[in-house]
Design an enzyme around this catalytic site. Structure first.
Site, PDB file in Angstrom:
ATOM      1  N   ASP A   1       0.845  -1.206   0.000  1.00 43.11           N
ATOM      2  CA  ASP A   1       0.000   0.000   0.000  1.00 43.11           C
ATOM      3  C   ASP A   1       0.876   1.250   0.000  1.00 43.11           C
ATOM      4  O   ASP A   1       0.629   2.220  -0.724  1.00 43.11           O
ATOM      5  CB  ASP A   1      -0.901  -0.037   1.248  1.00 43.11           C
ATOM      6  CG  ASP A   1      -1.969   1.042   1.243  1.00 43.11           C
ATOM      7  OD1 ASP A   1      -2.349   1.509   0.143  1.00 43.11           O
ATOM      8  OD2 ASP A   1      -2.436   1.416   2.334  1.00 43.11           O
TER       9      ASP A   1
ATOM     10  N   LYS B   1      -9.345   8.166 -10.985  1.00 46.86           N
ATOM     11  CA  LYS B   1      -8.857   6.852 -10.555  1.00 46.86           C
ATOM     12  C   LYS B   1      -7.474   6.544 -11.143  1.00 46.86           C
ATOM     13  O   LYS B   1      -7.278   6.623 -12.345  1.00 46.86           O
ATOM     14  CB  LYS B   1      -9.847   5.760 -10.975  1.00 46.86           C
ATOM     15  CG  LYS B   1     -11.202   5.909 -10.276  1.00 46.86           C
ATOM     16  CD  LYS B   1     -12.184   4.840 -10.699  1.00 46.86           C
ATOM     17  CE  LYS B   1     -12.627   5.038 -12.120  1.00 46.86           C
ATOM     18  NZ  LYS B   1     -13.734   4.124 -12.498  1.00 46.86           N
TER      19      LYS B   1
HETATM   20  C1  LIG Z   1       4.307   9.914   3.051  1.00 45.91           C
HETATM   21  C2  LIG Z   1       4.178   8.431   2.808  1.00 45.91           C
HETATM   22  C3  LIG Z   1       3.133   8.121   1.850  1.00 45.91           C
HETATM   23  C4  LIG Z   1       2.844   6.712   1.836  1.00 45.91           C
HETATM   24  C5  LIG Z   1       1.692   6.442   0.912  1.00 45.91           C
HETATM   25  C6  LIG Z   1       0.623   5.872   1.737  1.00 45.91           C
HETATM   26  C7  LIG Z   1      -0.496   5.403   0.877  1.00 45.91           C
HETATM   27  C8  LIG Z   1      -1.484   4.798   1.804  1.00 45.91           C
HETATM   28  C9  LIG Z   1      -2.796   5.426   1.566  1.00 45.91           C
HETATM   29  C10 LIG Z   1      -3.794   4.810   2.466  1.00 45.91           C
HETATM   30  O1  LIG Z   1      -3.619   3.760   3.016  1.00 45.91           O
HETATM   31  S1  LIG Z   1      -5.193   5.699   2.639  1.00 45.91           S
HETATM   32  C11 LIG Z   1      -6.049   4.804   3.929  1.00 45.91           C
HETATM   33  C12 LIG Z   1      -6.981   3.775   3.397  1.00 45.91           C
HETATM   34  N1  LIG Z   1      -7.981   4.374   2.559  1.00 45.91           N
HETATM   35  C13 LIG Z   1      -9.035   5.009   3.060  1.00 45.91           C
HETATM   36  O2  LIG Z   1      -9.206   5.155   4.253  1.00 45.91           O
HETATM   37  C14 LIG Z   1      -9.990   5.563   2.062  1.00 45.91           C
HETATM   38  C15 LIG Z   1     -11.427   5.565   2.582  1.00 45.91           C
HETATM   39  N2  LIG Z   1     -12.320   5.809   1.481  1.00 45.91           N
HETATM   40  C16 LIG Z   1     -12.534   7.073   1.034  1.00 45.91           C
HETATM   41  O3  LIG Z   1     -12.086   8.053   1.607  1.00 45.91           O
HETATM   42  C17 LIG Z   1     -13.321   7.211  -0.203  1.00 45.91           C
HETATM   43  O4  LIG Z   1     -14.210   6.116  -0.340  1.00 45.91           O
HETATM   44  C18 LIG Z   1     -12.431   7.299  -1.467  1.00 45.91           C
HETATM   45  C19 LIG Z   1     -11.487   8.497  -1.372  1.00 45.91           C
HETATM   46  C20 LIG Z   1     -11.581   6.036  -1.682  1.00 45.91           C
HETATM   47  C21 LIG Z   1     -13.326   7.450  -2.693  1.00 45.91           C
HETATM   48  O5  LIG Z   1     -14.009   8.635  -2.491  1.00 45.91           O
HETATM   49  P1  LIG Z   1     -15.426   8.837  -3.123  1.00 45.91           P
HETATM   50  O6  LIG Z   1     -16.269   7.648  -2.795  1.00 45.91           O
HETATM   51  O7  LIG Z   1     -15.904  10.191  -2.764  1.00 45.91           O
HETATM   52  O8  LIG Z   1     -15.060   8.820  -4.652  1.00 45.91           O
HETATM   53  P2  LIG Z   1     -16.014   9.172  -5.819  1.00 45.91           P
HETATM   54  O9  LIG Z   1     -17.434   8.845  -5.470  1.00 45.91           O
HETATM   55  O10 LIG Z   1     -15.695  10.567  -6.279  1.00 45.91           O
HETATM   56  O11 LIG Z   1     -15.560   8.135  -6.904  1.00 45.91           O
HETATM   57  C22 LIG Z   1     -14.553   8.406  -7.817  1.00 45.91           C
HETATM   58  C23 LIG Z   1     -14.434   7.160  -8.691  1.00 45.91           C
HETATM   59  O12 LIG Z   1     -13.810   6.124  -7.916  1.00 45.91           O
HETATM   60  C24 LIG Z   1     -14.641   4.961  -7.913  1.00 45.91           C
HETATM   61  N3  LIG Z   1     -14.452   4.290  -6.630  1.00 45.91           N
HETATM   62  C25 LIG Z   1     -14.474   4.850  -5.400  1.00 45.91           C
HETATM   63  N4  LIG Z   1     -14.219   3.917  -4.462  1.00 45.91           N
HETATM   64  C26 LIG Z   1     -14.026   2.769  -5.128  1.00 45.91           C
HETATM   65  C27 LIG Z   1     -13.715   1.447  -4.727  1.00 45.91           C
HETATM   66  N5  LIG Z   1     -13.548   1.121  -3.438  1.00 45.91           N
HETATM   67  N6  LIG Z   1     -13.594   0.509  -5.677  1.00 45.91           N
HETATM   68  C28 LIG Z   1     -13.733   0.813  -6.992  1.00 45.91           C
HETATM   69  N7  LIG Z   1     -14.013   2.052  -7.438  1.00 45.91           N
HETATM   70  C29 LIG Z   1     -14.162   2.997  -6.509  1.00 45.91           C
HETATM   71  C30 LIG Z   1     -16.050   5.517  -8.108  1.00 45.91           C
HETATM   72  O13 LIG Z   1     -16.906   4.507  -8.608  1.00 45.91           O
HETATM   73  C31 LIG Z   1     -15.790   6.602  -9.122  1.00 45.91           C
HETATM   74  O14 LIG Z   1     -15.594   6.023 -10.382  1.00 45.91           O
HETATM   75  P3  LIG Z   1     -16.049   6.789 -11.731  1.00 45.91           P
HETATM   76  O15 LIG Z   1     -15.142   7.974 -11.870  1.00 45.91           O
HETATM   77  O16 LIG Z   1     -15.843   5.778 -12.804  1.00 45.91           O
HETATM   78  O17 LIG Z   1     -17.481   7.164 -11.520  1.00 45.91           O
END
Ligand SMILES: CCCCCCCCCC(=O)SCCNC(=O)CCNC(=O)[C@H](O)C(C)(C)COP(=O)(O)OP(=O)(O)OC[C@H]1O[C@@H](n2cnc3c(N)ncnc32)[C@H](O)[C@@H]1OP(=O)(O)O
Length: 262
Positions: free
Chosen positions: A180, A226
């Protein structure tokens, strides 16, 4: 409150955010307006490929520098990639290399909490998950090299003894964590602020504790918000496949970090 937050971010980025807040009345501060101002301010901020996101100090410690816990194998692969990075030639000219080593710090912006106010104790003690054990070599020793042109990165990862899952082997959750981190680092490098939406992992071979492995991540595609990343974890000679993964990262606006979905 947000003006205070921007001030506390300090340094380069905070100042840019703060400039974007000037002239906003207090009753606007929590409105949608503020998110638009923050967004436009952040658009002027360089992506992480060119500047550090570290807001607290001008000289933070880079945790991805060699240390005494690194095995000769880890050090050799590191040196090999360093040899492919930018170098200074004898006449003082910069020679471009295809790879770049990314620095790695152990804290991120403490106010990015989706609107939840953190206690002072948590603010002070919060640390990046992969960099939170002081004992060098005990958990995640890693360094990420990125190749901007090829839109891919390689992480050299040495798995420490505190990452045990199955006896003598690395815990699947620890492997997921480093995947991740690496795929997220590449997605952030290419697309700006993101969060992990989906992570699929196939564990192909058990990884012995103490192993040094390569985590190869590459851009698959970008579709609107995405960013799709593929990932393979191999031995350093690439003859053995440990793990494969795909990850989806969704771009977020600054409002997502400050408690709104704008
Ligand atoms: C400095 C060191 C850096 C190290 C890098 C570390 C990276 C680690 C990052 C993480 O671990 S973050 C922590 C774990 N993730 C979370 O806690 C995220 C929690 N979920 C969210 O905040 C939201 O659900 C998310 C930002 C992922 C999506 O936000 P939204 O639901 O508002 O998105 P939106 O509705 O605008 O959807 C945008 C597109 O993404 C798609 N989408 C969203 N979630 C999806 C999903 N889970 N699976 C598939 N598609 C997904 C959605 O269908 C859509 O597709 P289309 O553009 O085709 O319409």
């Amino acid at each position: 409150m947000l003006r205070h937050i921007a001030r506390r971010l300090g340094s380069l980025h905070g100042q840019q955010i703060f400039n974007g807040l000037k002239g906003i009345s207090p009753d606007q501060l929590l409105s949608k307006e503020i998110h638009r101002h923050l967004q436009s301010s952040l658009e002027t901020i360089s992506p992480i490929s060119t500047t550090s996101l570290w807001p607290f100090s001008s000289q933070p410690r880079d945790f991805s520098q060699p240390n005494s816990s690194w095995s000769p194998e880890m050090r050799k692969v590191y040196d090999d990639y360093i040899g492919l990075c930018d170098t200074d030639s004898e006449n003082g000219e910069k020679q471009k290399g295809p790879w770049r080593k990314l620095p790695s710090y152990n804290r991120s912006i403490k106010y990015a909490t989706a609107g939840i106010h953190l206690s002072k104790l948590i603010q002070a003690k919060a640390r990046l998950f992969t960099r939170n054990v002081k004992d060098q070599g005990a958990t995640f020793e890693y360094v990420v090299f990125v190749n901007k042109e090829e839109k891919r990165c390689v992480c050299v990862f040495q798995a420490g003894h505190l990452l045990e899952g199955a006896p003598g082997h690395v815990h699947g959750g620890a492997i997921a964590t480093i995947i991740d981190t690496v795929t997220g680092t590449l997605a952030g490098f290419l697309s700006g602020p993101i969060m992990t939406a989906n992570l699929n992992i196939d564990y192909r071979s058990p990884m012995p504790l103490g192993s040094v492995v390569l985590i190869h991540s590459a851009l698959d595609r970008i579709e609107r918000k995405k960013t799709y990343i593929t990932c393979k974890v191999t031995s350093t000679d690439e003859s053995k496949l440990y793990t494969e993964a795909t990850a989806l990262f969704v771009s977020i606006g600054v409002g997502h970090l400050f408690g709104s979905r704008n």
